[in-house]
Scaffold this active site. Structure first.
Site, PDB file in Angstrom:
ATOM      1  N   ASP A  35      53.596  33.839  43.450  1.00 54.36           N
ATOM      2  CA  ASP A  35      52.745  33.396  42.337  1.00 54.36           C
ATOM      3  C   ASP A  35      53.558  32.622  41.289  1.00 54.36           C
ATOM      4  O   ASP A  35      54.720  32.956  41.043  1.00 54.36           O
ATOM      5  CB  ASP A  35      52.129  34.601  41.617  1.00 54.36           C
ATOM      6  N   ASP A  92      51.095  31.145  46.651  1.00 57.04           N
ATOM      7  CA  ASP A  92      50.069  32.086  46.208  1.00 57.04           C
ATOM      8  C   ASP A  92      49.450  31.514  44.941  1.00 57.04           C
ATOM      9  O   ASP A  92      49.477  30.304  44.754  1.00 57.04           O
ATOM     10  CB  ASP A  92      50.674  33.491  46.005  1.00 57.04           C
ATOM     11  N   ASP A  93      48.891  32.365  44.067  1.00 57.25           N
ATOM     12  CA  ASP A  93      48.229  31.829  42.885  1.00 57.25           C
ATOM     13  C   ASP A  93      49.194  30.995  42.036  1.00 57.25           C
ATOM     14  O   ASP A  93      50.313  31.410  41.769  1.00 57.25           O
ATOM     15  CB  ASP A  93      47.690  32.978  42.016  1.00 57.25           C
ATOM     16  N   HIS A 114      47.595  28.786  46.111  1.00 59.25           N
ATOM     17  CA  HIS A 114      46.202  29.216  46.160  1.00 59.25           C
ATOM     18  C   HIS A 114      45.378  28.713  44.981  1.00 59.25           C
ATOM     19  O   HIS A 114      44.237  29.124  44.814  1.00 59.25           O
ATOM     20  CB  HIS A 114      46.131  30.744  46.242  1.00 59.25           C
ATOM     21  N   ARG A 121      39.185  29.658  40.822  1.00 58.35           N
ATOM     22  CA  ARG A 121      38.390  30.847  41.190  1.00 58.35           C
ATOM     23  C   ARG A 121      38.224  31.772  39.995  1.00 58.35           C
ATOM     24  O   ARG A 121      39.126  31.925  39.185  1.00 58.35           O
ATOM     25  CB  ARG A 121      39.111  31.668  42.259  1.00 58.35           C
ATOM     26  N   LYS A 137      37.206  35.732  40.078  1.00 54.64           N
ATOM     27  CA  LYS A 137      36.805  36.814  40.977  1.00 54.64           C
ATOM     28  C   LYS A 137      36.885  38.133  40.234  1.00 54.64           C
ATOM     29  O   LYS A 137      37.845  38.426  39.535  1.00 54.64           O
ATOM     30  CB  LYS A 137      37.662  36.814  42.246  1.00 54.64           C
TER      31      LYS A 137
END
Ligand SMILES: *[C@@H]1O[C@H](CO)[C@@H](O)[C@H](O)[C@H]1NC(C)=O
Length: 353
Positions: free
Chosen positions: A172, A193-194, A215, A247, A249
């Site tokens: 991340d 990743d993020d 991501h 996103r 979530k």
């Protein structure tokens, strides 16, 4: 080594900020007790299992990184570096680098299994700035931003590109929790990743950043100590060849709130899985069943999100419950795979699929 606190010319003396150079952890500990206003961190090698720890640096200090910072190898959780304190200015000097040499830990499984991997930066700052740092090849997560108040992070380069070939995972860029008045701007993140993951906090701005290959950008709320995210601005960013664009979530069966998220002027380029994804049935193992609505998403604005998703991906996917007061304008091309758009507030039209 202390420089003279005064520089004297022929007719006058002016106060000059004194500076100390540190080349190892012992010298850093001594510098923390000293009175120099600037700490120059030179080519430091941090022994395996130890932390380059700036906690207890005096408020008002400027910390400048000037050489190559490297770390010994050990399986442990880290962090490799702690930036903690109040009223600090942290800067990257020309040519400096934090080289995590992550390949020594990477095994394709990230922090889920395999080798135990240290994360890089633990940040717990108030009234402080971080500027111009260059980071390469984080073993796992790069910045854990926790309990911060009134900080800016600017012009940071996170280059974990090597992880694409050598098994980087969960690398991340910025993870933000329990923090207030945070700006992260003008930064570039190559990772797996993020790029950004906000778990909780208020008044958090992520602007003019470039996310490449990971991501994408996420607000992910639920399952933590604090499950509230308010006044989040994600603006002027680019997501290039990322898995997702932006996103939101929230955790299935979670409790909390996401209130006031502004997503504007975002450019997506060749996103693979979904351009915009807003779901209320999130689990770490993947989304499941119908959203439970215990973490409602309120006051959401999507404005001028544009660009493209690759054909096999999904353009927009919304699956939420208890949503209120949304505004939406997006223009995303591509993404033929249809997933539901459900739970959108009455009267709002979203160009799903
Ligand atoms: C980011 O860079 C721009 C252009 O150089 C600058 O105007 C702006 O102040 C920077 N952002 C922050 C938050 O410092």
């Amino acid at each position: 080594m202390n420089m003279s606190p005064y520089i004297c010319g022929i007719l006058m003396c002016v106060a000059a900020a004194s500076a100390v150079d540190v080349w190892n952890l012992q010298q850093l500990e001594a510098a923390k007790r000293g009175n120099d206003l600037t700490i120059n961190v030179r080519d430091i090698f941090v022994p395996a299992g130890q932390t380059l720890n700036f906690e207890f640096v005096k408020p008002g200090t400027t910390i400048v990184f000037r050489g190559r910072v490297t770390f010994g190898y050990k399986e442990w959780r880290g962090p490799l570096i702690i930036l903690k304190g109040r009223n600090l200015k942290i800067k990257g000097g020309a040519g400096h680098i934090f080289d995590g040499e992550g390949r020594r830990w990477w095994d394709g499984t990230g922090t889920n299994s395999g080798k135990i991997k240290p994360y890089m930066f633990y940040v717990q700052l108030a009234d402080s700035s971080v500027r111009g740092l260059t980071i390469k090849n984080s073993p796992a997560h790069t910045f854990a931003i926790n309990d911060c108040n009134h900080i800016s992070i600017n012009n940071v380069m996170i280059d974990n590109r090597d992880g694409n070939r050598f098994g980087g995972h969960n690398t991340d860029g910025f993870d933000v929790a329990k923090s207030h008045r945070v700006i992260i701007a003008n930064s570039t993140i190559y990772n797996q990743d993020d790029c950004l993951a906000i778990n909780s906090g208020t008044d958090i701005t992520f602007q003019r950043n470039k996310c490449i290959g990971g991501h994408g950008i996420a607000v992910a709320v639920g399952g933590y100590q604090v499950n509230e995210a308010r006044n989040i601005v994600i603006r002027g960013c680019r997501c290039i060849q990322t898995k997702y664009g932006v996103r939101i979530k929230t955790l299935l069966n979670g409790r909390g709130i996401v209130k006031g998220v502004n997503i504007e002027n975002i450019l997506l380029k060749d996103v693979t899985d979904a351009g915009l994804l807003i779901i209320g049935n999130y689990l770490n193992s993947g989304p499941k069943g119908e959203p439970t609505g215990g973490i409602p998403i309120e006051d959401l604005t999507v404005n001028n999100v544009r660009g493209n998703v690759l054909a096999k991906g999904t353009n927009i996917n919304v699956l939420v419950a208890n949503a209120r007061n949304w505004h939406w304008s997006s223009n995303i091309q591509g993404g033929q795979r249809r997933l539901p758009c459900k739970g959108i507030p009455n009267g709002l039209r979203i160009p799903c699929g």
